[in-house]
Design a protein around this motif. Sequence first.
Motif, PDB file in Angstrom:
ATOM      1  N   TYR A  21      36.061 -46.944 -25.967  1.00 20.98           N
ATOM      2  CA  TYR A  21      35.585 -48.295 -25.718  1.00 20.98           C
ATOM      3  C   TYR A  21      34.062 -48.280 -25.608  1.00 20.98           C
ATOM      4  O   TYR A  21      33.442 -47.241 -25.388  1.00 20.98           O
ATOM      5  CB  TYR A  21      36.210 -48.903 -24.456  1.00 20.98           C
ATOM      6  N   SER A  22      33.463 -49.436 -25.776  1.00 18.46           N
ATOM      7  CA  SER A  22      32.022 -49.609 -25.680  1.00 18.46           C
ATOM      8  C   SER A  22      31.702 -50.530 -24.517  1.00 18.46           C
ATOM      9  O   SER A  22      32.530 -51.338 -24.107  1.00 18.46           O
ATOM     10  CB  SER A  22      31.470 -50.239 -26.966  1.00 18.46           C
ATOM     11  N   ALA A  39      23.835 -48.642 -12.528  1.00 19.53           N
ATOM     12  CA  ALA A  39      24.902 -49.127 -13.410  1.00 19.53           C
ATOM     13  C   ALA A  39      25.242 -48.099 -14.485  1.00 19.53           C
ATOM     14  O   ALA A  39      26.410 -47.820 -14.752  1.00 19.53           O
ATOM     15  CB  ALA A  39      24.505 -50.454 -14.049  1.00 19.53           C
ATOM     16  N   LEU A  40      24.203 -47.511 -15.106  1.00 20.81           N
ATOM     17  CA  LEU A  40      24.434 -46.505 -16.147  1.00 20.81           C
ATOM     18  C   LEU A  40      25.117 -45.273 -15.568  1.00 20.81           C
ATOM     19  O   LEU A  40      26.046 -44.717 -16.169  1.00 20.81           O
ATOM     20  CB  LEU A  40      23.108 -46.114 -16.806  1.00 20.81           C
ATOM     21  N   ASP A  41      24.677 -44.840 -14.399  1.00 21.04           N
ATOM     22  CA  ASP A  41      25.298 -43.686 -13.747  1.00 21.04           C
ATOM     23  C   ASP A  41      26.767 -43.949 -13.455  1.00 21.04           C
ATOM     24  O   ASP A  41      27.620 -43.093 -13.667  1.00 21.04           O
ATOM     25  CB  ASP A  41      24.546 -43.357 -12.457  1.00 21.04           C
ATOM     26  N   SER A  42      27.063 -45.159 -12.997  1.00 23.64           N
ATOM     27  CA  SER A  42      28.447 -45.521 -12.712  1.00 23.64           C
ATOM     28  C   SER A  42      29.301 -45.495 -13.970  1.00 23.64           C
ATOM     29  O   SER A  42      30.425 -44.986 -13.965  1.00 23.64           O
ATOM     30  CB  SER A  42      28.493 -46.910 -12.076  1.00 23.64           C
ATOM     31  N   GLU A  52      30.120 -45.566 -26.159  1.00 27.12           N
ATOM     32  CA  GLU A  52      28.733 -45.991 -26.335  1.00 27.12           C
ATOM     33  C   GLU A  52      28.400 -47.054 -25.304  1.00 27.12           C
ATOM     34  O   GLU A  52      29.268 -47.762 -24.811  1.00 27.12           O
ATOM     35  CB  GLU A  52      28.480 -46.532 -27.742  1.00 27.12           C
ATOM     36  N   ILE A  53      27.111 -47.129 -24.977  1.00 25.52           N
ATOM     37  CA  ILE A  53      26.592 -48.165 -24.090  1.00 25.52           C
ATOM     38  C   ILE A  53      25.486 -48.873 -24.861  1.00 25.52           C
ATOM     39  O   ILE A  53      24.535 -48.236 -25.310  1.00 25.52           O
ATOM     40  CB  ILE A  53      26.039 -47.569 -22.779  1.00 25.52           C
TER      41      ILE A  53
END
Length: 61
Positions: A21-22, A39-42, A52-53
């Motif tokens: 999932y993205s 947020a990215l770490d989570s 992907e983010i």
Amino acid sequence: MRLDKSLDSHNPEAFDSHAPYSVLMSVYRKEDPSHLLEALDSMVSQTVPPEEIVLVEDGCF
């Protein structure tokens, strides 16, 4: 009755394989940068991290 057991949250086998999932996330100029890092770490620390983010700039940086 659900026919597709892979989508049944009560079925333990439903979590044996995970679909990729993205994550799509808006970022704002005036936000505290530590919130983005948190947020990215989570997201990457999840049991199943995203494939992907995608960060979308909402307004000028």
